[in-house]
Design a protein around this motif. Structure first.
Motif, mmCIF file in Angstrom:
data_model
loop_
_atom_site.group_PDB
_atom_site.id
_atom_site.type_symbol
_atom_site.label_atom_id
_atom_site.label_comp_id
_atom_site.label_asym_id
_atom_site.label_seq_id
_atom_site.Cartn_x
_atom_site.Cartn_y
_atom_site.Cartn_z
ATOM 1 N N VAL A 123 15.387 43.030 23.204
ATOM 2 C CA VAL A 123 15.214 43.725 24.032
ATOM 3 C C VAL A 123 15.876 45.120 23.680
ATOM 4 C CG1 VAL A 123 14.936 44.566 26.450
ATOM 5 C CG2 VAL A 123 14.084 42.103 25.688
ATOM 6 N N GLU A 124 17.280 44.650 23.522
ATOM 7 C CA GLU A 124 18.216 45.993 23.397
ATOM 8 C C GLU A 124 17.866 46.754 21.987
ATOM 9 O OE1 GLU A 124 20.582 46.938 25.281
ATOM 10 O OE2 GLU A 124 19.837 45.622 26.936
ATOM 11 N N ARG A 125 17.393 45.860 21.215
ATOM 12 C CA ARG A 125 17.195 46.500 19.852
ATOM 13 C C ARG A 125 15.815 47.160 19.706
ATOM 14 N NH1 ARG A 125 19.366 48.568 15.284
ATOM 15 N NH2 ARG A 125 17.954 48.209 13.478
ATOM 16 N N TYR A 126 14.704 46.829 20.245
ATOM 17 C CA TYR A 126 13.546 47.455 20.253
ATOM 18 C C TYR A 126 13.344 48.726 21.292
ATOM 19 C CZ TYR A 126 8.348 47.771 19.921
ATOM 20 O OH TYR A 126 7.161 48.140 19.424
ATOM 21 N N ARG A 127 13.772 48.236 22.407
ATOM 22 C CA ARG A 127 13.330 49.561 23.457
ATOM 23 C C ARG A 127 12.015 49.864 23.782
ATOM 24 N NH1 ARG A 127 19.249 52.278 24.904
ATOM 25 N NH2 ARG A 127 20.614 50.344 24.385
ATOM 26 N N GLY A 128 11.290 49.079 23.452
ATOM 27 C CA GLY A 128 10.032 49.376 23.696
ATOM 28 C C GLY A 128 9.260 48.409 24.489
ATOM 29 N N PRO A 129 8.043 48.584 24.782
ATOM 30 C CA PRO A 129 7.342 47.354 25.523
ATOM 31 C C PRO A 129 7.159 45.966 25.141
ATOM 32 C CG PRO A 129 5.684 48.953 24.590
ATOM 33 C CD PRO A 129 6.922 49.546 24.506
ATOM 34 N N ILE A 130 7.634 45.179 26.080
ATOM 35 C CA ILE A 130 7.364 43.678 25.578
ATOM 36 C C ILE A 130 6.743 42.901 26.432
ATOM 37 C CG2 ILE A 130 8.974 41.636 24.705
ATOM 38 C CD1 ILE A 130 11.143 43.601 23.805
ATOM 39 N N SER A 131 5.903 42.041 25.888
ATOM 40 C CA SER A 131 5.106 41.141 26.882
ATOM 41 C C SER A 131 5.528 39.620 26.210
ATOM 42 C CB SER A 131 3.831 41.158 26.745
ATOM 43 O OG SER A 131 2.826 40.130 27.463
ATOM 44 N N VAL A 132 6.053 38.790 27.024
ATOM 45 C CA VAL A 132 6.743 37.666 26.821
ATOM 46 C C VAL A 132 6.181 36.414 27.754
ATOM 47 C CG1 VAL A 132 9.093 37.874 28.114
ATOM 48 C CG2 VAL A 132 8.935 36.390 26.296
ATOM 49 N N THR A 133 6.005 35.083 26.957
ATOM 50 C CA THR A 133 5.653 33.955 27.635
ATOM 51 C C THR A 133 6.764 33.206 27.943
ATOM 52 O OG1 THR A 133 3.175 34.277 27.203
ATOM 53 C CG2 THR A 133 4.135 32.068 28.045
ATOM 54 N N ILE A 134 7.078 32.735 29.038
ATOM 55 C CA ILE A 134 8.054 31.589 29.050
ATOM 56 C C ILE A 134 7.729 30.334 29.614
ATOM 57 C CG2 ILE A 134 10.471 31.010 30.196
ATOM 58 C CD1 ILE A 134 11.072 34.078 30.347
ATOM 59 N N HIS A 135 7.976 29.158 28.806
ATOM 60 C CA HIS A 135 7.407 28.053 29.435
ATOM 61 C C HIS A 135 8.361 27.372 30.403
ATOM 62 C CE1 HIS A 135 6.895 23.442 29.022
ATOM 63 N NE2 HIS A 135 5.660 23.774 29.475
ATOM 64 N N VAL A 136 7.872 26.912 31.463
ATOM 65 C CA VAL A 136 8.887 26.124 32.300
ATOM 66 C C VAL A 136 8.344 24.975 32.673
ATOM 67 C CG1 VAL A 136 9.613 26.157 34.800
ATOM 68 C CG2 VAL A 136 8.888 28.406 33.584
ATOM 69 N N ASN A 137 9.183 23.886 32.314
ATOM 70 C CA ASN A 137 8.793 22.265 32.343
ATOM 71 C C ASN A 137 8.743 21.905 33.872
ATOM 72 O OD1 ASN A 137 9.464 19.462 32.624
ATOM 73 N ND2 ASN A 137 8.936 19.658 30.542
ATOM 74 N N ASN A 138 7.740 21.392 34.224
ATOM 75 C CA ASN A 138 7.160 21.329 35.633
ATOM 76 C C ASN A 138 8.135 20.008 36.290
ATOM 77 O OD1 ASN A 138 6.219 21.536 38.101
ATOM 78 N ND2 ASN A 138 4.141 20.885 37.577
ATOM 79 N N ASP A 139 9.332 20.178 36.103
ATOM 80 C CA ASP A 139 10.386 19.287 36.691
ATOM 81 C C ASP A 139 11.370 19.946 37.808
ATOM 82 O OD1 ASP A 139 12.367 17.698 37.251
ATOM 83 O OD2 ASP A 139 13.020 17.198 35.184
ATOM 84 N N THR A 140 11.042 19.359 39.170
ATOM 85 C CA THR A 140 11.700 20.187 40.280
ATOM 86 C C THR A 140 13.134 20.121 40.013
ATOM 87 O OG1 THR A 140 11.722 18.136 41.379
ATOM 88 C CG2 THR A 140 9.801 19.281 42.015
ATOM 89 N N THR A 141 13.920 19.309 39.269
ATOM 90 C CA THR A 141 15.216 19.567 39.274
ATOM 91 C C THR A 141 15.832 20.385 37.897
ATOM 92 O OG1 THR A 141 15.132 17.562 37.586
ATOM 93 C CG2 THR A 141 15.388 16.809 39.593
ATOM 94 N N HIS A 142 14.490 21.018 37.505
ATOM 95 C CA HIS A 142 14.864 21.827 36.334
ATOM 96 C C HIS A 142 14.343 23.300 36.433
ATOM 97 C CE1 HIS A 142 14.597 23.505 32.297
ATOM 98 N NE2 HIS A 142 13.588 23.849 32.387
ATOM 99 N N ILE A 143 13.627 23.365 37.549
ATOM 100 C CA ILE A 143 12.813 24.531 37.813
ATOM 101 C C ILE A 143 13.705 25.781 38.219
ATOM 102 C CG2 ILE A 143 10.997 25.749 39.036
ATOM 103 C CD1 ILE A 143 9.279 23.512 38.459
ATOM 104 N N LEU A 144 14.395 25.357 39.257
ATOM 105 C CA LEU A 144 15.276 26.284 39.970
ATOM 106 C C LEU A 144 16.295 26.816 39.410
ATOM 107 C CD1 LEU A 144 15.448 25.035 43.749
ATOM 108 C CD2 LEU A 144 14.129 26.853 42.747
ATOM 109 N N ASP A 145 16.956 25.855 38.401
ATOM 110 C CA ASP A 145 17.923 26.203 37.431
ATOM 111 C C ASP A 145 17.650 27.366 36.627
ATOM 112 O OD1 ASP A 145 19.949 24.919 38.914
ATOM 113 O OD2 ASP A 145 19.747 23.037 37.532
#
Length: 350
Positions: free
Chosen positions: A94-116
């Motif tokens: 992000v710092e290097r490009y300084r242009g538009p970025i569209s990113v997908t982030i995977h979140v494992n559906n584990d309630t002990t993991h999601i909030l962290d």
């Protein structure tokens, strides 16, 4: 001003909230005397159809964070995918490009993991003005790891410019290809026509330790060639030549400044990092899950659709070396090798 979504104290309620978003289309009055009205479709239903070849159930959350910047339609959006262990590398991009970025982030559906993870994501997103100005973040919440092509399609679908770059997160942008492309009318015209994909050649250090410090990477083609001549740098994944040798690295080294040349020796394992028109080329086949063949399948179908590949001979990327999960990669490559063989045959027939 940074707009931050609230932390979800109860993630289950967020996923199952009855307050669902609807997408709507106005009906036409052309064949009816009745007034036009809006036809609404539940967003979750719409997205399940949009990504119907992926594993389900999945919860897709477009624009979990939306960039505050206003992007020119003819800009180039980097589309990429990350997991939580690559946040630092993403911040560098992000710092290097300084242009538009569209990113997908995977979140494992584990309630002990999601909030962290959401806490870490909020810390990342509020860590710099560039992050909140340039980055759109889309979440995928499910139990299925490494659905790379689905994640790529999501990032591309929600990109807000006409042109996109499909990039893996571990590559460092050594040159300013974005400015060069936008300042060249002949190159822009190729992109507008929608029949071209621009290749940025990829390299890596031959010694793992040397490739870990991005601050030492070459920033000019002459500096790169010096490192190639001393065998400190080579084409990316030189041990698997079919992946990148269609770029014709010898021609790249000898090309004149400003030269753009067409790839003439395409073969089906070719998987360069490319810039193309977001609307038009086929989407990545979502049946590919895990390592092996996933990106090659994206580009193979693009090639069969009539897309030509052109190499920008002034520009390059260098891989930021890191450890691989070799045991996982070996098993997934074996599975995807058979899938890719069948995929090539059916795509040719189609």
């Amino acid at each position: 001003m940074i707009t931050v979504k609230p932390r979800f104290k109860n993630w289950t309620l967020f996923l199952e909230s009855p307050d669902k978003t609807s997408l709507s289309w106005k009906t036409s009055r052309a064949i009816s005397d009745r007034p036009a009205h809006a036809y609404a479709v539940d967003e979750d239903l719409f997205l399940s159809k949009a990504f119907s070849s992926s594993l389900h159930p999945s919860k897709i959350v477009p624009f979990f964070y939306r960039a505050s910047g206003h992007f020119d339609r003819e800009d180039i959006t980097i589309t990429t995918i990350i997991t939580s262990n690559r946040f630092q590398v993403f911040a560098r991009l992000v710092e290097r490009y300084r242009g538009p970025i569209s990113v997908t982030i995977h979140v494992n559906n584990d309630t002990t993991h999601i909030l962290d993870l959401l806490d870490s994501l909020e810390t990342l997103y509020t860590s710099s003005p560039q992050m909140s100005r340039f980055v759109d973040v889309h979440l995928v919440v499910d139990f299925f790891d490494r659905q790379f092509n689905t994640w790529r399609n999501i990032a591309r679908l929600f990109a807000r410019t006409d042109f996109v770059m499909m990039l893996d997160i571990d590559f460092y942008l050594c040159t300013d290809f974005r400015t060069a492309i936008r300042n060249s009318e002949p190159i822009m015209e190729k992109l507008r026509e929608g029949r071209a994909a621009l290749v940025i050649p990829a390299f890596e250090y031959t010694t793992h330790e040397e490739g870990a410090d991005y601050s030492t990477f070459p920033k000019t083609k002459e500096a790169l060639k010096t490192l190639v001549e001393t065998k400190q740098i080579d084409m990316f994944h030189a041990s698997w030549a079919p992946g990148h040798n269609s770029t014709d690295y010898e021609r790249f080294y000898s090309a004149s400044p400003g030269e753009v040349y067409q790839v003439t020796g395409y073969q089906s394992a070719y998987e360069p990092y490319v810039i193309f028109k977001a609307d038009g080329p086929p989407w990545c086949d979502e049946r590919f899950v895990g390592y092996g063949g996933n990106k090659a399948a994206c580009l193979y179908e693009m090639y069969l659709s009539g897309i030509s590949f052109y190499v920008l001979a002034d520009h390059f990327l260098v891989h930021q070396n890191h450890a691989y999960e070799e045991a996982i990669r070996k098993n997934e490559r074996k599975s995807n090798r058979k899938l890719y063989s069948d995929f090539k045959e059916e795509t040719c027939l189609k």
